[in-house]
Design a protein around this motif. Structure first.
Motif, short mmCIF file in Angstrom:
data_model
loop_
_atom_site.label_atom_id
_atom_site.label_comp_id
_atom_site.label_asym_id
_atom_site.label_seq_id
_atom_site.Cartn_x
_atom_site.Cartn_y
_atom_site.Cartn_z
N SER A 16 0.85 -1.19 0.24
CA SER A 16 0.03 0.13 -0.07
C SER A 16 0.88 1.28 -0.06
CB SER A 16 -0.97 0.09 1.26
OG SER A 16 -0.32 0.19 2.40
N ASN A 17 0.01 2.27 -0.31
CA ASN A 17 0.95 3.75 -0.03
C ASN A 17 1.00 4.25 1.32
OD1 ASN A 17 1.60 3.81 -2.95
ND2 ASN A 17 -0.09 5.07 -3.34
N ARG A 18 0.28 3.66 2.29
CA ARG A 18 -0.09 4.35 3.55
C ARG A 18 0.17 2.91 4.50
NH1 ARG A 18 -4.95 5.93 4.73
NH2 ARG A 18 -6.02 5.03 3.03
N GLY A 19 0.30 3.32 5.80
CA GLY A 19 0.33 2.38 6.74
C GLY A 19 -0.95 2.19 7.74
N CYS A 21 -2.22 -0.56 8.88
CA CYS A 21 -3.22 -1.52 8.32
C CYS A 21 -2.40 -2.84 8.65
CB CYS A 21 -3.29 -1.53 6.77
SG CYS A 21 -1.65 -1.34 5.78
N ASN A 25 1.41 -4.69 5.05
CA ASN A 25 2.83 -4.58 4.18
C ASN A 25 3.85 -5.38 4.93
OD1 ASN A 25 1.62 -2.54 2.58
ND2 ASN A 25 1.51 -1.19 4.37
N LYS A 52 4.11 2.55 -2.25
CA LYS A 52 5.11 3.33 -1.62
C LYS A 52 5.81 2.51 -0.54
CE LYS A 52 5.99 8.06 0.48
NZ LYS A 52 6.94 7.41 1.87
N LYS A 53 5.11 1.58 0.17
CA LYS A 53 5.86 0.78 1.40
C LYS A 53 6.89 0.05 0.81
CE LYS A 53 3.66 3.06 4.76
NZ LYS A 53 4.37 3.78 5.62
N SER A 69 3.73 3.25 -7.59
CA SER A 69 2.97 3.75 -6.46
C SER A 69 1.56 4.52 -6.93
CB SER A 69 3.69 4.55 -5.33
OG SER A 69 4.87 3.72 -4.80
N ASP A 73 -3.97 5.83 -7.25
CA ASP A 73 -4.56 7.12 -7.52
C ASP A 73 -5.50 7.11 -8.50
OD1 ASP A 73 -2.83 8.35 -5.48
OD2 ASP A 73 -1.52 9.04 -6.89
N GLU A 168 -6.28 -4.41 1.47
CA GLU A 168 -5.67 -3.18 2.36
C GLU A 168 -6.99 -2.55 3.14
OE1 GLU A 168 -4.00 1.52 1.56
OE2 GLU A 168 -4.02 0.00 -0.13
N ARG A 172 -6.91 -2.65 6.96
CA ARG A 172 -6.91 -1.08 7.73
C ARG A 172 -8.17 -1.37 8.78
NH1 ARG A 172 -5.72 1.90 4.13
NH2 ARG A 172 -3.53 2.13 4.66
#
Length: 218
Positions: A16-19, A21, A25, A52-53, A69, A73, A168, A172
């Motif tokens: 994922s691009n964000r944490g 969760c 990752n 991103k991760k 990444s 979007d 994801e 999350r």
């Protein structure tokens, strides 16, 4: 199918691009490292990061040749197909002898399964032998294969990234639910501790007042 010797491997790691969760990752990154250190030990392994991760972690340790990444979007089939076409081109020109995809398969909101799928070369299906039959193909067999195989590979990659995207959100949601439960439990414990301390302080004050009153009476 391609029987070339496997010396150079490309691994597509989907994170994922964000944490926030949980282990979503971490599990992908562990499997990616496992491929380098164990499964393909002694071979040259590069990465393509989708997320991103993956780019942040693997980029510090290994050679990441591309970072996609931004696909999250605007996660459309056409955008993923462009990535698949690039992977097919790398394999066709001989830059890599094998390409794998590592992603989280969605089972349910609470469960994600780490998958490692062979993308290229294509694994031939084992078909039971049957009586020889002549078929007429329209268009020709070559045209069918030239159109069907690339579309199948694009669909495979799109399915993997879509699976990861759904996983994801599930991971999350589960992680935030657990965090809320833990915070609620901690709050209740602190509230009980506070009430006990407050009650003890009130009891001490009452005892001091009673003791003082008794002393004055005497």
């Amino acid at each position: 199918a391609d029987n070339r010797a496997v010396n150079k491997v490309l691994v597509v790691s989907v994170t994922s691009n964000r944490g926030l969760c949980g282990a979503f990752n971490t599990n992908i990154l562990k499997q990616s490292v496992n491929l380098v250190e164990n499964v393909y030990a002694g071979k040259e392994v590069d990465f393509v990061a989708v997320g991103k991760k993956a780019n942040d972690y693997l980029g510090k340790r290994y050679n990441v040749i591309a970072n996609h990444s931004g696909v999250f979007d605007d996660l459309t089939f056409d955008n993923v197909a462009a990535i698949a076409e690039n992977l097919m081109e790398l394999f066709t020109v001989g830059a890599y002898d094998r390409i794998d995809i590592v992603y989280n398969k969605f089972k349910n909101a609470a469960t994600q399964i780490v998958m490692t799928e062979q993308f290229l070369p294509i694994v031939p299906l084992e078909v039971e032998e049957t009586a020889s039959v002549d078929y007429t193909f329209e268009p020709s067999k070559v045209e069918i294969i030239e159109q069907l195989i690339p579309k199948s590979l694009k669909t495979q990659l799109y399915k993997g990234i879509r699976d990861s995207f759904a996983s994801e959100h599930g991971a999350r949601m589960t992680a935030m639910h657990k965090a809320t439960d833990n915070a609620t439990e901690l709050r209740d414990q602190l509230k009980l501790t506070y009430n006990k301390a407050r009650q003890a302080a009130i009891t001490n004050e009452i005892l001091e007042i009673v003791g003082g009153a008794e002393a004055l009476n005497n």
